[in-house]
Design an enzyme around this catalytic site. Structure first.
Site, PDB file in Angstrom:
ATOM      1  N   LYS A 191      10.342  -8.485  22.902  1.00 24.90           N
ATOM      2  CA  LYS A 191      10.704  -9.547  23.851  1.00 24.90           C
ATOM      3  C   LYS A 191      12.045 -10.212  23.519  1.00 24.90           C
ATOM      4  O   LYS A 191      12.872 -10.427  24.402  1.00 24.90           O
ATOM      5  CB  LYS A 191       9.594 -10.603  23.859  1.00 24.90           C
ATOM      6  CG  LYS A 191       9.743 -11.650  24.917  1.00 24.90           C
ATOM      7  CD  LYS A 191       9.154 -11.171  26.209  1.00 24.90           C
ATOM      8  CE  LYS A 191       9.150 -12.241  27.280  1.00 24.90           C
ATOM      9  NZ  LYS A 191       8.471 -11.742  28.486  1.00 24.90           N
ATOM     10  N   TYR A 228       0.834  -1.200   0.000  1.00 22.41           N
ATOM     11  CA  TYR A 228       0.000   0.000   0.000  1.00 22.41           C
ATOM     12  C   TYR A 228       0.877   1.261   0.000  1.00 22.41           C
ATOM     13  O   TYR A 228       0.568   2.251  -0.679  1.00 22.41           O
ATOM     14  CB  TYR A 228      -0.904  -0.009   1.244  1.00 22.41           C
ATOM     15  CG  TYR A 228      -1.828   1.185   1.387  1.00 22.41           C
ATOM     16  CD1 TYR A 228      -3.044   1.228   0.717  1.00 22.41           C
ATOM     17  CD2 TYR A 228      -1.478   2.256   2.202  1.00 22.41           C
ATOM     18  CE1 TYR A 228      -3.889   2.324   0.848  1.00 22.41           C
ATOM     19  CE2 TYR A 228      -2.318   3.349   2.353  1.00 22.41           C
ATOM     20  CZ  TYR A 228      -3.530   3.381   1.674  1.00 22.41           C
ATOM     21  OH  TYR A 228      -4.365   4.448   1.814  1.00 22.41           O
ATOM     22  N   HIS A 242       6.344  -7.836  -0.194  1.00 24.02           N
ATOM     23  CA  HIS A 242       6.652  -7.652   1.229  1.00 24.02           C
ATOM     24  C   HIS A 242       8.053  -8.148   1.572  1.00 24.02           C
ATOM     25  O   HIS A 242       8.250  -9.338   1.790  1.00 24.02           O
ATOM     26  CB  HIS A 242       5.616  -8.392   2.089  1.00 24.02           C
ATOM     27  CG  HIS A 242       4.278  -7.744   2.045  1.00 24.02           C
ATOM     28  ND1 HIS A 242       3.931  -6.718   2.900  1.00 24.02           N
ATOM     29  CD2 HIS A 242       3.218  -7.933   1.229  1.00 24.02           C
ATOM     30  CE1 HIS A 242       2.704  -6.321   2.618  1.00 24.02           C
ATOM     31  NE2 HIS A 242       2.250  -7.032   1.605  1.00 24.02           N
ATOM     32  N   SER A 302       9.866 -10.460  39.637  1.00 25.49           N
ATOM     33  CA  SER A 302       8.875 -11.540  39.592  1.00 25.49           C
ATOM     34  C   SER A 302       9.540 -12.886  39.354  1.00 25.49           C
ATOM     35  O   SER A 302       8.916 -13.922  39.493  1.00 25.49           O
ATOM     36  CB  SER A 302       7.875 -11.255  38.476  1.00 25.49           C
ATOM     37  OG  SER A 302       8.510 -11.430  37.223  1.00 25.49           O
ATOM     38  N   GLY A 303      10.800 -12.860  38.950  1.00 25.40           N
ATOM     39  CA  GLY A 303      11.460 -14.113  38.568  1.00 25.40           C
ATOM     40  C   GLY A 303      11.471 -14.288  37.054  1.00 25.40           C
ATOM     41  O   GLY A 303      12.153 -15.151  36.534  1.00 25.40           O
ATOM     42  N   GLY A 304      10.700 -13.469  36.346  1.00 28.30           N
ATOM     43  CA  GLY A 304      10.647 -13.553  34.883  1.00 28.30           C
ATOM     44  C   GLY A 304      11.737 -12.697  34.237  1.00 28.30           C
ATOM     45  O   GLY A 304      12.434 -11.947  34.913  1.00 28.30           O
ATOM     46  N   VAL A 305      11.831 -12.817  32.912  1.00 26.36           N
ATOM     47  CA  VAL A 305      12.947 -12.183  32.202  1.00 26.36           C
ATOM     48  C   VAL A 305      12.832 -10.651  32.149  1.00 26.36           C
ATOM     49  O   VAL A 305      13.835  -9.947  32.221  1.00 26.36           O
ATOM     50  CB  VAL A 305      13.129 -12.790  30.781  1.00 26.36           C
ATOM     51  CG1 VAL A 305      11.911 -12.585  29.917  1.00 26.36           C
ATOM     52  CG2 VAL A 305      14.353 -12.231  30.092  1.00 26.36           C
ATOM     53  N   SER A 319      11.361  -8.276  34.282  1.00 20.44           N
ATOM     54  CA  SER A 319      11.746  -7.547  35.492  1.00 20.44           C
ATOM     55  C   SER A 319      13.208  -7.804  35.828  1.00 20.44           C
ATOM     56  O   SER A 319      13.906  -6.907  36.305  1.00 20.44           O
ATOM     57  CB  SER A 319      10.830  -7.892  36.668  1.00 20.44           C
ATOM     58  OG  SER A 319      10.946  -9.249  37.022  1.00 20.44           O
ATOM     59  N   ALA A 320      13.692  -9.005  35.529  1.00 18.95           N
ATOM     60  CA  ALA A 320      15.095  -9.326  35.827  1.00 18.95           C
ATOM     61  C   ALA A 320      16.036  -8.469  34.976  1.00 18.95           C
ATOM     62  O   ALA A 320      17.003  -7.888  35.480  1.00 18.95           O
ATOM     63  CB  ALA A 320      15.363 -10.805  35.581  1.00 18.95           C
TER      64      ALA A 320
END
Ligand code: XMP
Length: 513
Positions: free
Chosen positions: A369, A86, A172, A226-229, A231-232
């Site tokens: 991410k 487009y 594309h 939290s132990g997650g990636v 916040s770490a």
């Protein structure tokens, strides 16, 4: 606060399915890129320090009334522009080219012939396969443009005006089905727009560290782990910037997986030497959850209690006015590119303490991410944290159907540990989106040795997914299922049966509550 460099490529979004993908591909070429709405003003583009623009695809027809168009002043800025699909048709339409509905839809892999005189195709073969998805076509290029490629149905599959630095492609380049798409993007970025591949993880981290220092100054700052990636990584980045001014708070609500608390201690206190407050709030949460069986009430109860604990800790850390948030770029995009400043509630901990007066520091707000994972690796976070599967804020509580008790938590935690262990041993952990055990609120009859048992079953749930919006049940190899089954039944007291959840989302959800 971000890891934004001076120069960036703005992807002007005309409603494309692939706008995010374009930005990601540009970033993979080590050039910073952001998505902006199509009605952005030329002044705003300049203010953002754009070095080049990419007009995305979109579902409209350029000649239809009300079709999204850019401010005409944008083309007068003299910036290099690449129009895709487009965007390519828009360039033709806005200048003096010709766009028509041809009645022939080109969809899917298409053979394209390249003329050997374009910057976009420099060093690339003259015959290429590209991915097309369009009904309208550019029938005539605007004056000043040369046609650089065509297909059977698109006489102007690519065009360029090197003098004005305007480029258009009908196909594309951002999708993997265009095998040379990235090379074409690189030719645009490095060849046509004279950009340099300088946006690397090292530069991203350096930049973020500088910005955090400038924003936080000598003040104290707090970060919930939290132990997650996310916040770490945010915590380690802020720690790199302001060291001991940072205090991390890890609330153990007793609903975590096995060894999660130890791992947080090991990583943040022992390895990174950070100030860490490890709140042991297991009993508190268990008491609040007594008699609670409704999934939403569970979530609310845990979320509220979490905030209460966090507030208590924060109150004790006097003179702390800054709070780290692990907000990512997709959160910002989802909240609408227009109001990018909207603050997302911390879904992982069930809501920010609203009445607390903190200035937010969001060092990951311009990263996707996978970029956060790369930054985490670069910063030295252990692989188990960097590649950890998503885990819900309310933790094991929403994987215990019915009331949460200490006994059930122990059963589920042990069974879950075996499921994860076997999935990891089989080398499947990274390719599976989430894998875990669920403890339903039923018992069934079994026989062990010579004795009849009446015990819980464990449900094994493993799904593949891109973004948790949809998911498919993972086809675990029989041998893996067999090992999980025999280990769970043999090693976890109180379980006599293992079953497999083979539902996709929709209509099921990933979690059981
Ligand atoms: P469902 O079960 O809705 O889950 O398919 C989609 C994704 O969201 C996670 N999830 C949660 N995460 N708080 C969270 O932080 C929650 O209350 C919650 N509920 C579901 C789930 O693990 C999956 O990744």
């Amino acid at each position: 606060m971000s890891a934004k460099p001076q120069e960036s490529v703005l992807v002007v979004d005309f409603g494309a399915q692939y706008a995010q993908l374009i930005a990601r591909r540009v970033r993979e070429c080590k050039v910073y890129s952001e998505i902006v709405p199509y009605d952005i003003s030329p002044e705003e583009i300049e203010r953002r320090g754009a070095a080049a623009l990419i007009f995305s695809g979109g579902p409209s027809s350029v000649y239809q009334e009300g079709a999204p168009r850019p401010d005409p002043g944008i083309l007068e800025l003299g910036l290099p522009v690449l129009g895709i699909c487009y965007g390519h048709q828009l360039l033709a339409q806005e200048l003096d080219g010709k766009v028509e509905a041809t009645g022939i839809r080109e969809y899917g892999k298409t053979e394209m012939n390249v003329k050997g005189n374009g910057i976009l195709f420099e060093g690339l073969p003259l015959e290429q396969t590209v991915w097309m998805s369009h009904g309208d076509s550019v029938r005539g290029a605007p004056s000043g443009f040369q046609i650089t490629a065509h297909t059977a149905a698109s006489p102007v599959a690519a065009m360029e005006d090197p003098e004005r630095r305007l480029y258009g492609v009908q196909f594309h380049p951002e999708v993997i089905h265009t095998p040379l798409g990235k090379d074409i993007l690189k030719n645009f970025l490095y060849g046509a727009a004279d950009l340099l591949p300088t946006w690397t993880m090292v530069s991203i981290i350096e930049q973020a560290v500088g910005e955090i220092r400038a924003k936080v100054g000598n003040n104290k700052i707090i970060c919930g782990l939290s132990g997650g990636v996310d916040s770490a990584t945010a915590a380690v980045l802020v720690h790199k910037a302001v060291g001991d001014q940072l205090t991390c708070v890890f609330v153990d609500h007793g609903l975590l997986r096995k060894r999660e608390g130890e791992q947080v201690e090991d990583t943040f206190r022992r390895h990174f030497h950070m100030n860490l407050i490890h709140v042991q709030a297991q009993q508190r949460f268990l008491a609040r959850l007594e008699g609670v069986t409704d999934p939403e009430v569970k979530r609310k109860t845990i979320g509220e209690e979490f905030i209460r604990v966090f507030e208590e800790v924060a109150r004790e850390l006097k003179d702390t006015h800054f709070l780290v948030q692990g907000t990512l770029y997709p959160d910002i995009i989802e909240s609408g590119t227009r109001d990018a400043a909207r603050i997302k509630s911390h879904h992982n901990v069930g809501g920010l303490p609203e009445e607390m007066d903190f200035t937010l520091v969001e060092p990951l707000r311009s990263l996707f991410k996978d970029e956060v994972r790369a930054a985490g690796e670069e910063l030295g976070l252990p692989e188990e944290i960097v590649w950890r599967q998503p885990f819900p804020g309310p933790g094991l509580a929403i994987r215990i159907i019915g009331e949460v008790t200490a006994e059930k938590l122990e059963i589920l935690r042990d069974a879950d540990d075996i499921v994860l262990d076997e999935i990891k041993r089989a080398g499947l952990y990274k390719e599976i989106w989430q894998s875990f055990a669920v403890l339903p609120d039923i018992k069934s009859v079994g026989v062990m040795g010579d004795e009849r048992t009446y015990a819980y079953p464990i449900v094994v749930r493993a799904v593949t997914s891109e973004d948790a919006m949809t998911a498919d049940w993972a086809r675990l190899p029989y041998e893996v299922m067999e090992r999980i089954s025999s280990r769970v039944i043999n090693e976890v007291k109180g379980v006599n049966r293992v079953v497999l959840d083979i539902s996709s989302k929709p209509p099921a959800t990933i979690e059981w509550e």
